[in-house]
Design a protein around this motif. Sequence first.
Motif, short mmCIF file in Angstrom:
data_model
loop_
_atom_site.label_atom_id
_atom_site.label_comp_id
_atom_site.label_asym_id
_atom_site.label_seq_id
_atom_site.Cartn_x
_atom_site.Cartn_y
_atom_site.Cartn_z
N LEU A 16 0.79 -0.99 0.08
CA LEU A 16 0.03 -0.04 0.08
C LEU A 16 0.88 1.30 -0.15
O LEU A 16 0.56 2.07 -0.72
CB LEU A 16 -0.85 -0.08 1.27
N LEU A 17 1.90 1.30 0.65
CA LEU A 17 2.97 2.63 0.73
C LEU A 17 3.48 2.61 -0.56
O LEU A 17 3.63 3.92 -0.98
CB LEU A 17 4.02 2.39 1.89
N LEU A 18 4.03 1.38 -1.09
CA LEU A 18 4.75 1.56 -2.51
C LEU A 18 3.65 2.12 -3.62
O LEU A 18 3.93 2.87 -4.36
CB LEU A 18 5.20 0.40 -3.02
N TYR A 19 2.51 1.53 -3.45
CA TYR A 19 1.56 1.92 -4.42
C TYR A 19 0.99 3.40 -4.39
O TYR A 19 1.20 4.16 -5.36
CB TYR A 19 0.16 1.18 -4.28
N ILE A 26 4.25 9.07 -10.70
CA ILE A 26 4.13 8.92 -12.05
C ILE A 26 2.55 9.31 -12.34
O ILE A 26 1.98 9.15 -13.53
CB ILE A 26 4.27 7.53 -12.59
N GLY A 27 1.98 9.89 -11.41
CA GLY A 27 0.53 10.30 -11.54
C GLY A 27 0.24 11.27 -12.82
O GLY A 27 -0.72 11.06 -13.72
N PRO A 28 1.01 12.22 -13.36
CA PRO A 28 0.98 13.18 -14.38
C PRO A 28 1.08 12.14 -15.49
O PRO A 28 0.36 12.64 -16.55
CB PRO A 28 2.04 14.13 -14.29
N SER A 29 1.60 11.12 -15.65
CA SER A 29 1.72 10.37 -16.82
C SER A 29 0.58 9.28 -17.24
O SER A 29 0.47 8.67 -18.22
CB SER A 29 2.99 9.39 -16.93
N GLU A 35 -5.44 3.90 -13.30
CA GLU A 35 -5.39 3.35 -11.86
C GLU A 35 -6.65 2.60 -11.64
O GLU A 35 -6.16 1.56 -10.91
CB GLU A 35 -5.66 4.72 -10.71
N LYS A 36 -7.72 2.70 -11.92
CA LYS A 36 -8.86 2.06 -11.69
C LYS A 36 -8.78 0.67 -12.44
O LYS A 36 -8.94 -0.51 -11.60
CB LYS A 36 -10.27 2.69 -12.13
N GLY A 76 14.29 6.65 -14.31
CA GLY A 76 13.22 7.96 -14.87
C GLY A 76 12.27 7.11 -15.66
O GLY A 76 11.71 8.25 -16.43
N LEU A 77 11.87 6.02 -15.98
CA LEU A 77 10.95 5.55 -16.87
C LEU A 77 9.39 5.96 -15.97
O LEU A 77 9.19 6.18 -14.84
CB LEU A 77 10.93 4.03 -16.88
N LYS A 78 8.24 6.01 -16.87
CA LYS A 78 7.21 6.23 -16.37
C LYS A 78 5.98 5.22 -16.49
O LYS A 78 6.13 4.18 -16.44
CB LYS A 78 6.81 7.90 -17.10
N ARG A 79 4.86 5.68 -16.95
CA ARG A 79 3.60 5.11 -16.97
C ARG A 79 3.73 3.65 -17.67
O ARG A 79 3.50 2.69 -16.96
CB ARG A 79 2.57 5.89 -17.60
#
Length: 735
Positions: A16-19, A26-29, A35-36, A76-79
């Motif tokens: 849960l902490l890592l999530y 990475i939220g903006p990407s 997420e759902k 530095g990778l994202k979504r």
Amino acid sequence: MADRFEFTHQEKAASLLLYSTLKEKIGPSLLPDDEKKIRGHLADSVKQNLIKRDVFGLNPVLFGFQTAMIVVDEIGLKRDAVLAILLHPSVSNGYVSIDEVREQFGDSVARILHGLERIADLYAKNPVIESENFRNLLLSFAEDMRVILIMIADRVNLMRQIRDTENTEAKMRVSEEAAYLYAPLAHKLGLYKLKSELEDLSLKYLEHDAYYMIKDKLNATKQARDAYISRFIEPIQKRLMDAGLRFHMKGRTKSIHSIWQKMKKQKCAFEGIYDLFAIRIILDSPQDKEKMQCWQAYSIVTDMYQPNPKRLRDWLSVPKSNGYESLHITVLGPEQKWVEVQIRTERMDEIAERGVAAHWRYKGIKGESGLDEWLTNIRNILETSDDLQVMDQFKMDLYEDEVFVFTPKGDLFKFPKGATVLDFAYHIHSKIGSSCTGAKINNKIVTLREELHSGDQVEILTSSTQKPKQAWLNIVKTSRAKAKVRLALKETQVKEGQYAKEVIERKFKNRKIEFDESTMARLIKKMGFKEVSDFYRQIADGELDTNEVIDKYVELQSKEKSGAGDQPARSAEEFNFNAANEMSVPNDDVLVIDRNLKGIDYQLARCCQPIYGDDVFGFVTVNGGIKIHRTDCPNAAELRKRFGYRIVKARWSGKGSSKYSITLRVIGNDDIGIVNNLTSIISKDERLTLRSISIDSNDGLFRGNLVVMLEDTSRLESLIKRLRTVKGVKQVERI
């Protein structure tokens, strides 16, 4: 029923902490529904018990979160990379397909997962991982750059988690792969921090005593080392500040793995390693003033401490091919100790620590097809992008001119594009190539013309009857294989020539014709052959009839003899002693042929020289006559096989006064008087007549032929027994 997968309290809290941390980073990407959908997917896979712990008992969901944090923080990778990591266990277990991933999360995520699955298939072929070729194959096989980066992050995470595992065998295998495969890959890609961690952890697990010996000694000397570093940098700091430079300094101790490698290379103890640390000066400098301020700092340091000009490394003027920029100098510090000083800017330090630029030509590794352009693109991305989102569209385009293929044992070989099964066979071994009939590629039978593709597993098929052909020179692509085919063709021609020569000499012997090399050479030339090898090749191929050749030989020999006039003097070794009339004695022995027929004309075959008492058979010739052969005649088997309908029975019935010519071969030591002893035995028997004798001596042995006239087989057996009693005689046999 299999045990149900459950989270422990610690695993649940950590997940849960890592999530939440990943979501923030990475939220903006992320796309609106990402997420759902990923939460629902993970919840369903756990609820339906579709995921399992690995061989180390690790929780795959928590492990995925940990790996995702590494690719986000360290690389530095994202979504797309994060979603691919979290979905990979479900794809591997068959819970969800790559097509379903493409539909829900897009092409980019699906492409990464496809690359991860392709590499999993490579591993299923049990490759030899301690191979530069396997590392190169991974780079060319992954399709998407992020696949390799995820693999490295995954292995770093695994090495962190298996410290206390009880599965020692799997731990050793994973550690060996980290040392031989993943650390060099991280090195190539400029991920120096992850590379050092992989090397240190693999040393810790594989050579426990060496690791902790160095670690303990580093801890024991840390206080003295820190004090020395402080004394060294204090005056430098003051001078740099006086010059108006913005900077920070730190001492960097060598990794335990690099110290251990240096100890082994120099064959010395820990105390013999003097450059245990380096001082790093990191300048906060505008990009347009970077080089000027680095050289300014260099000037300040070398004014204070004596430099070693041989140890200057200028990667400012000419950066390394992976984009690494820095200025290295070794100076003589307090207490007459050599100290390495590295001077770089914040930007340079960031690229050096976390860069994705491939570290290819460093330490003697030279660039190959397509790599220089690739490295330039990577470096441009690093220098112009605040994050690595550009990497999401970046596909590797390496090794367009090369293919990498496996042997069934997992060994890996590199070939130029267009290489065939035959190239592969000759690469393994010349004999394998020369007997190659085809191959099994990925368990499918193909011809030797089949082209190879990267990742193919090739098993060569051979046959003992296969021979190299001239057309093969158009099938193979590599110069090495072409050279081996030419050599094999030449060797085959030589062998066939030797075989053909043996065949023709044997037929000469069967027909009781003496084979003379010089006469044969004249005949070959007369027949229009420029090369002797061409003549014997046609014999081997069946283009020339050996019987016709022998007839021409006899004709040529008789012509030469008739026109030769006086014969030249012969040596004693060739001397023929004619003790009796050469005229044939009329044959009055009774021979019953076929169905008790007597009085039929027949001839005794010259090839086996039958005599009274021999087991014989008759052979009806083309002109209707009958030739009598011994049943053990050298030609008997062939006559029965090809002309069985022309074989007639024959047996001796009545004894007359006939004498028969037989030839005995005698082999023995070349002693004085041995020939005289042999001829003496024959001359003492009034019922024996010696027609000729020829002796050849070589290396202390003699080989001779005795032509004797006698009555029957009983007389022959008696003579052979007596000749064998002569001292020095090793062998007596009828021919």
